[in-house]
Design an enzyme around this catalytic site. Structure first.
Site, PDB file in Angstrom:
ATOM      1  N   ASP A  86       7.703  -9.742  -1.216  1.00  0.00           N
ATOM      2  CA  ASP A  86       6.684  -8.699  -1.310  1.00  0.00           C
ATOM      3  C   ASP A  86       5.437  -9.278  -1.971  1.00  0.00           C
ATOM      4  O   ASP A  86       5.533  -9.931  -3.010  1.00  0.00           O
ATOM      5  CB  ASP A  86       7.223  -7.528  -2.141  1.00  0.00           C
ATOM      6  CG  ASP A  86       6.352  -6.277  -2.007  1.00  0.00           C
ATOM      7  OD1 ASP A  86       5.569  -6.188  -1.045  1.00  0.00           O
ATOM      8  OD2 ASP A  86       6.474  -5.388  -2.877  1.00  0.00           O
TER       9      ASP A  86
ATOM     10  N   TYR B 275       1.131  -8.715  -3.133  1.00  0.00           N
ATOM     11  CA  TYR B 275       0.375  -7.821  -4.025  1.00  0.00           C
ATOM     12  C   TYR B 275      -1.088  -8.048  -3.653  1.00  0.00           C
ATOM     13  O   TYR B 275      -1.864  -8.518  -4.449  1.00  0.00           O
ATOM     14  CB  TYR B 275       0.682  -8.256  -5.462  1.00  0.00           C
ATOM     15  CG  TYR B 275       0.203  -7.372  -6.590  1.00  0.00           C
ATOM     16  CD1 TYR B 275       0.600  -6.048  -6.706  1.00  0.00           C
ATOM     17  CD2 TYR B 275      -0.631  -7.894  -7.584  1.00  0.00           C
ATOM     18  CE1 TYR B 275       0.176  -5.267  -7.773  1.00  0.00           C
ATOM     19  CE2 TYR B 275      -1.056  -7.121  -8.663  1.00  0.00           C
ATOM     20  CZ  TYR B 275      -0.646  -5.806  -8.744  1.00  0.00           C
ATOM     21  OH  TYR B 275      -1.056  -5.033  -9.818  1.00  0.00           O
TER      22      TYR B 275
ATOM     23  N   GLN C 224      10.620   0.004 -14.250  1.00  0.00           N
ATOM     24  CA  GLN C 224       9.741  -1.149 -14.046  1.00  0.00           C
ATOM     25  C   GLN C 224       8.962  -1.505 -15.318  1.00  0.00           C
ATOM     26  O   GLN C 224       8.865  -2.672 -15.702  1.00  0.00           O
ATOM     27  CB  GLN C 224       8.763  -0.847 -12.896  1.00  0.00           C
ATOM     28  CG  GLN C 224       7.877  -2.020 -12.504  1.00  0.00           C
ATOM     29  CD  GLN C 224       6.948  -1.679 -11.322  1.00  0.00           C
ATOM     30  OE1 GLN C 224       6.940  -0.543 -10.839  1.00  0.00           O
ATOM     31  NE2 GLN C 224       6.190  -2.652 -10.872  1.00  0.00           N
TER      32      GLN C 224
ATOM     33  N   TYR D  11       9.846  -5.377 -16.569  1.00  0.00           N
ATOM     34  CA  TYR D  11       9.121  -6.362 -15.754  1.00  0.00           C
ATOM     35  C   TYR D  11       8.600  -7.587 -16.511  1.00  0.00           C
ATOM     36  O   TYR D  11       8.304  -8.615 -15.914  1.00  0.00           O
ATOM     37  CB  TYR D  11       8.008  -5.682 -14.960  1.00  0.00           C
ATOM     38  CG  TYR D  11       6.665  -5.572 -15.644  1.00  0.00           C
ATOM     39  CD1 TYR D  11       5.614  -6.410 -15.274  1.00  0.00           C
ATOM     40  CD2 TYR D  11       6.440  -4.625 -16.634  1.00  0.00           C
ATOM     41  CE1 TYR D  11       4.371  -6.295 -15.886  1.00  0.00           C
ATOM     42  CE2 TYR D  11       5.211  -4.513 -17.240  1.00  0.00           C
ATOM     43  CZ  TYR D  11       4.187  -5.345 -16.870  1.00  0.00           C
ATOM     44  OH  TYR D  11       2.967  -5.233 -17.484  1.00  0.00           O
TER      45      TYR D  11
ATOM     46  N   GLU E 275       5.592   3.066  -2.278  1.00  0.00           N
ATOM     47  CA  GLU E 275       4.490   2.128  -2.087  1.00  0.00           C
ATOM     48  C   GLU E 275       4.237   2.029  -0.587  1.00  0.00           C
ATOM     49  O   GLU E 275       5.129   1.674   0.186  1.00  0.00           O
ATOM     50  CB  GLU E 275       4.799   0.769  -2.716  1.00  0.00           C
ATOM     51  CG  GLU E 275       4.807   0.873  -4.243  1.00  0.00           C
ATOM     52  CD  GLU E 275       4.840  -0.472  -4.982  1.00  0.00           C
ATOM     53  OE1 GLU E 275       5.240  -1.477  -4.375  1.00  0.00           O
ATOM     54  OE2 GLU E 275       4.464  -0.486  -6.174  1.00  0.00           O
TER      55      GLU E 275
ATOM     56  N   HIS F 197      -5.566  -1.729  -5.036  1.00  0.00           N
ATOM     57  CA  HIS F 197      -4.295  -1.459  -5.723  1.00  0.00           C
ATOM     58  C   HIS F 197      -4.174  -2.312  -6.984  1.00  0.00           C
ATOM     59  O   HIS F 197      -3.878  -1.794  -8.071  1.00  0.00           O
ATOM     60  CB  HIS F 197      -3.127  -1.745  -4.779  1.00  0.00           C
ATOM     61  CG  HIS F 197      -1.787  -1.658  -5.451  1.00  0.00           C
ATOM     62  ND1 HIS F 197      -1.262  -0.474  -5.901  1.00  0.00           N
ATOM     63  CD2 HIS F 197      -0.880  -2.620  -5.760  1.00  0.00           C
ATOM     64  CE1 HIS F 197      -0.074  -0.703  -6.457  1.00  0.00           C
ATOM     65  NE2 HIS F 197       0.174  -1.998  -6.390  1.00  0.00           N
TER      66      HIS F 197
ATOM     67  N   THR G 182       1.425  -2.821  -1.874  1.00  0.00           N
ATOM     68  CA  THR G 182       0.832  -1.491  -1.725  1.00  0.00           C
ATOM     69  C   THR G 182      -0.594  -1.595  -1.195  1.00  0.00           C
ATOM     70  O   THR G 182      -1.388  -2.387  -1.710  1.00  0.00           O
ATOM     71  CB  THR G 182       0.794  -0.777  -3.088  1.00  0.00           C
ATOM     72  OG1 THR G 182       2.072  -0.896  -3.683  1.00  0.00           O
ATOM     73  CG2 THR G 182       0.403   0.674  -2.944  1.00  0.00           C
TER      74      THR G 182
HETATM   75 CA    CA Z   1       5.433  -3.465  -3.497  1.00  0.00          CA
END
Ligand code: CA
Length: 417
Positions: free
Chosen positions: A128, A130, A242, A246, A201, A135, A351
């Protein structure tokens, strides 16, 4: 540009995702069929195994009986594009045997509403990114410092992480609200329980169509040869879990409990007419990330929310064109160190938010961490996603009234187990 002179003898409504220009690939099942490769036009699926009983595609039809598209994709773009071209020919030819032979028609075409769409590919690895600047700026503003919202690396490389493939499910697959550790702001120690801030997302993902060996890198020039197609992708996220977990390694249990994809893989070739210019990327990127031509895509993206027993309503409208980094750059970056890719690997965009508040691709941004709840038509409010809410992602490209789209990417949140 689209060749808008193409017209199928099958009726396709103007608002259908499945015009003659799309011809995506998927896997279906029904009472008589466990799993088969299919395409779509209008309100029908096209059973490619049955189609090949007439030897129209001139290929070994056993590939169309498999559980996933992987073997079909592995045949290579020359073959998969040839199948799409042949379908175009058959579906636009008024004298096609498909049209004239009713028995044949009834074997090959089934109403989409009468079949179930299955997971289209076996996903080996999932990454994934970013890559939406709005975003990343929103999140950085919220959790760090509005003046330094973007981390120093952000404009130099497409930031990403390795996710989990096992919990990627096709549209229609419900899941239970995840549980885990959270640390309430007023507490010194963590607590355990169901997430109180389940989020969505709004993303897309691309599927690898050509493998590489360890040590190989894919250039931005060659990337399109390795991208089979795209799906919509909902990267469900538990924000409270999260926030606590994280640091310092990034997302873990806040993300790996479920992701939802749309069932149809829209090929890169079908998307090609909808290319648009990307961001002017400044400061300039290292040479391996630079690219030529228009590599962004104008894909309209929407999120609908349907409360239990209620009506669905649109809550977010964004567009893939807001991506700062293109898929070609993401793939070049992912492989620049020699990381190998396999057919079926899935690489998600991150996202996708636009500049307007109505274009924010997550509830975290839309409600600004829950501080500005949104009001639904039934009078209820949402900071995040409630139990028994259904969230539906939709996406399509449109040009001169002709559209191609992905079909629904929907999932319902069940109460915690
Ligand atoms: Ca994501």
């Amino acid at each position: 540009m689209l060749n808008t002179r193409l017209k199928s003898w099958i009726t396709v409504n103007d608002d259908s995702d499945f015009s003659i220009h799309n011809l995506p690939f998927g896997i279906y099942s029904d009472d008589t069929v466990a799993h088969r490769v299919c395409s779509a036009i209008g309100e029908y699926i096209i059973d490619l195994f049955e189609l090949e009983s007439f030897d129209l595609l001139n290929m070994n039809r056993s590939v169309f009986e498999e559980q996933y598209l992987n073997s079909f994709i592995e045949l290579g773009k020359k073959e998969t594009n040839r199948v799409r071209e042949k379908l175009t020919e058959l579906l636009t030819d008024e004298n096609s045997v498909l049209k004239s032979n009713t028995d044949f028609f009834n074997k090959v075409f089934k109403k989409q509403k009468d079949v179930k769409m299955l997971m289209p590919v076996k996903v080996g690895d999932y990454t994934d990114f970013y890559s939406s600047i709005d975003h990343a700026t929103n999140i950085g503003t919220m959790i760090r410092d509005p003046k330094n919202a973007l981390m120093p690396n952000w404009k130099h490389l497409p930031v990403g992480y390795h996710g989990r493939a096992s919990s990627i499910c096709v549209s229609g697959h419900s899941f239970h609200r995840p549980k885990g550790q959270q640390k309430p702001p007023d507490s010194e120690t963590p607590v355990f329980g169901a997430t109180k801030s389940l989020d969505i997302e709004l993303e897309t993902a691309f599927i690898i169509g050509k493998k590489t060996e360890m040590g190989d890198s894919i250039s931005t020039d060659n990337a399109d040869d390795h991208i089979f197609g795209m799906v919509l992708f909902n990267d469900w996220s538990a924000r409270d879990i999260q926030t606590w977990e994280y640091v310092p390694l990034g997302p873990f249990l806040a993300k790996n409990f479920a992701s939802t994809i749309s069932p149809w893989v829209v090929t890169l070739e079908a998307l090609e007419p909808f290319r648009v210019k990307g961001y002017d990327q400044s400061p300039p990127l290292l040479p391996y990330l630079q690219y030529k031509g228009d590599k962004n895509l104008d894909i309209k993206l929407q999120v609908y929310l349907k409360p239990e027993g209620g009506k669905e309503e649109k809550v977010i409208e964004s567009n893939y064109k807001y991506m700062y980094y293109t898929m070609e750059q993401q793939l070049a970056h992912h492989t620049v160190n020699g990381c190998n890719m396999n057919v079926g690997d899935m690489l998600a965009s991150g996202t996708i938010s636009g500049p307007l508040a109505s274009e924010y691709g997550s509830f975290m941004e839309l409600t600004w961490r829950g501080s500005k709840p949104i009001k639904l038509q039934d009078g209820t409010e949402r900071k995040f996603i409630n139990d028994n809410d259904t969230v539906i992602l939709r996406g399509y490209c449109e040009q001169n009234g002709t559209r191609i789209g992905f079909g629904d990417c929907a999932a319902t949140v069940l109460p915690a187990k």
